[in-house]
Motif scaffolding. Structure first.
Motif, PDB file in Angstrom:
ATOM      1  N   VAL A  44       0.873  -1.168   0.000  1.00 36.31           N
ATOM      2  CA  VAL A  44       0.000   0.000   0.000  1.00 36.31           C
ATOM      3  C   VAL A  44       0.909   1.217   0.000  1.00 36.31           C
ATOM      4  O   VAL A  44       1.951   1.224   0.675  1.00 36.31           O
ATOM      5  CB  VAL A  44      -0.946   0.021   1.230  1.00 36.31           C
TER       6      VAL A  44
ATOM      7  N   PRO B 104      -3.366  -0.322  -3.860  1.00 41.84           N
ATOM      8  CA  PRO B 104      -3.938   0.539  -2.826  1.00 41.84           C
ATOM      9  C   PRO B 104      -3.104   1.811  -2.668  1.00 41.84           C
ATOM     10  O   PRO B 104      -1.890   1.735  -2.412  1.00 41.84           O
ATOM     11  CB  PRO B 104      -3.895  -0.334  -1.571  1.00 41.84           C
TER      12      PRO B 104
ATOM     13  N   THR C 263       1.410  -6.968   4.549  1.00 39.94           N
ATOM     14  CA  THR C 263       1.226  -5.770   3.729  1.00 39.94           C
ATOM     15  C   THR C 263       2.272  -4.729   4.103  1.00 39.94           C
ATOM     16  O   THR C 263       2.360  -4.314   5.261  1.00 39.94           O
ATOM     17  CB  THR C 263      -0.191  -5.177   3.918  1.00 39.94           C
TER      18      THR C 263
END
Length: 370
Positions: A78, A101, A129
Motif C-alpha cells: 500500500v 492501494p 502488507t
C-alpha cells in the motif's frame, strides 16, 4: 569488406537485443522486473505527466519493484502519496493511473500518514502488507521534513522514496530546499550579480537520514533503472525506516529537451554532482563509481535554468564553484574508479576545453529562451 580495405577510422558499431545481453545471447537470469511479463504495471498508462517526466519513470520502476518484492514474500503493498506532481498527474478526479492501494495525503504529512497505516496494519496482525510512502523534494525536503525525521527517529516500518526534481514543479517551479546553487526558479534572484539560487542553502537529506542511523539509505537515478530496482527490492526485504532518494530530471522546470531526461541524470552522476551510494545504519556501505569524470559544464549547458552562466558570456567563477562541489562529492564518497585522486577539471572546463559536448553545446542542444 576485407580487413585490409577497412578504413582505419571506421566507427565501431554496438547493438543491444534485450535488457541484458552479451553478444547475441540474452541473460534471462538477470532480467529486470520491467522486462517480465508478470510485472505489476502499478502506474499504468493514461496519466498526465509531461513528456520525458523523470518522476513518472522513477515511480513506475519503484512501485513495480516494491510490488514484486512484496508478492515474492507472500504479501502486498500500500502506498501513501504526498501532494505534488506525482499525485496531480496520476489521479485527476475521478480518474487514477494507480493499480494498487493508494492514499493521497497532504503536502507535508505523507511520512506521518504512512506511519499510521503501518501501525494500523500491525494492530490488525497484518505483517504481510508493506507500506511505501513517496513524495517530491518539496514535500520531503521542506514541508514534510519534520514528519520524515520523526519517522526516522521512531524507526517506523516504512520505505520512503523521494523523487527529487529540485524545485516545486507542480505549482510553478519555485525554489525548494533541494534546488542546487545558481539554478534559476520562479522565486530566485532573476537579475543582478548572482542570479539563481544562492550557494550554501538547502538540505542534503540522504546524509541527514544517515545521521538518524536508520537501517537503509540509498540514492539512485533514472539513468540506471536496474540499480533503482535492485535498491528498492533490497529495501523491501528489511524492516524499519528506509529512505531512497531518486534523482528525476524535469524537462518543464529545468528547460530541457524531453529526450534528454536520462542523459541529464547520467551526466549528474558522471560529473559528481549527484553521488550514488548506499548506507546501512549510518555508514556508507557501497558506492557507484564513476568511470570517467566529466566537467559539470557538460551537465549545465543542456538546461535553460543555467543559461545565465553561459550567455552573454561564460561565468567562469560560478561554474568553478559548482565544479568544486562536484569534486568534493567525489572525494567524500570515493566515487572515482580504482580510488584514484580527484583531478580538478576547473582549469579546462572554465575555458570549455574539456567539455565533451563541444563549445557550442549550449547553443545547439539547450532549448531557446523565450
Amino acid at each position: 569488406m576485407t580487413a585490409s580495405t577497412t578504413p582505419p577510422s571506421a566507427p565501431t558499431k554496438f547493438y543491444q537485443v534485450g535488457s541484458f545481453a552479451v553478444g547475441n545471447r540474452l541473460l534471462p537470469e538477470v532480467g529486470s522486473i520491467q522486462s517480465s511479463r508478470e510485472r505489476a504495471n502499478t502506474l499504468t498508462s493514461g496519466h498526465r505527466a509531461c513528456q520525458g517526466c523523470g518522476e513518472a519513470l522513477g515511480a513506475r520502476y519503484v512501485l513495480d519493484a516494491a510490488d514484486a518484492a512484496a508478492r515474492a514474500a507472500g504479501g502486498s503493498v500500500v502506498t501513501v502519496n504526498a501532494t505534488g506532481c506525482l499525485e496531480v498527474f496520476s489521479s485527476p478526479y475521478p480518474e487514477s493511473a494507480w493499480r494498487l492501494p493508494w492514499l493521497h495525503s497532504l503536502f507535508g504529512n505523507a511520512p506521518a500518514v504512512a506511519t499510521g497505516v503501518a501501525a494500523g496494519l500491525r494492530a490488525l496482525g497484518n505483517e504481510e502488507t508493506r507500506v511505501v510512502a513517496q513524495g517530491g523534494d518539496g514535500g520531503t525536503v521542506d514541508i514534510g521534513f519534520g514528519c520524515l525525521s520523526g519517522m526516522f527517529e521512531r524507526n517506523d516500518d516504512v520505505l520512503y522514496v523521494c523523487y527529487d526534481n529540485e524545485a516545486y514543479m507542480n505549482t510553478g517551479v519555485q525554489r525548494s530546499g533541494a534546488t542546487p546553487p545558481a539554478a534559476r526558479t520562479a522565486t530566485t534572484q532573476a537579475v543582478g550579480e548572482a542570479p539563481g539560487n544562492v550557494f550554501g542553502q538547502g538540505k542534503d537529506v540522504p546524509r541527514i537520514a544517515m545521521a538518524h542511523e536508520i537501517p537503509y539509505v540509498a540514492t539512485a537515478t533514472v539513468a540506471d533503472l536496474r540499480d533503482l530496482e535492485r535498491k528498492v527490492t533490497y529495501a523491501m526485504g528489511l524492516r524499519g525506516a528506509r529512505y531512497i532518494h531518486v534523482f528525476v530530471p524535469c524537462p518543464l522546470g529545468w528547460g530541457t529537451k524531453s529526450s534528454h531526461t536520462v542523459r541529464l541524470a547520467r551526466l549528474a552522476v558522471e560529473s559528481g554532482l549527484f553521488p550514488v551510494f548506499e548506507a546501512v545504519h549510518g555508514e556508507v556501505s557501497a558506492v557507484s563509481p564513476i568511470r570517467r569524470q566529466v566537467p559539470v559544464e557538460d551537465y549545465l549547458v543542456l538546461q535553460r535554468r543555467y543559461a545565465h552562466l553561459f550567455k552573454p558570456t561564460k561565468d567562469v567563477v560560478t561554474i568553478g564553484r559548482i565544479q568544486a562541489l562536484a569534486d568534493r562529492n567525489i572525494r567524500r564518497y570515493g566515487l572515482l574508479s580504482h580510488g584514484e585522486e580527484v583531478t580538478p577539471v576547473l582549469p579546462d572546463s572554465a575555458t570549455g576545453a574539456s567539455s565533451t559536448l563541444g563549445a557550442r553545446a549550449d547553443l545547439n542542444d539547450a532549448p531557446k529562451e523565450d
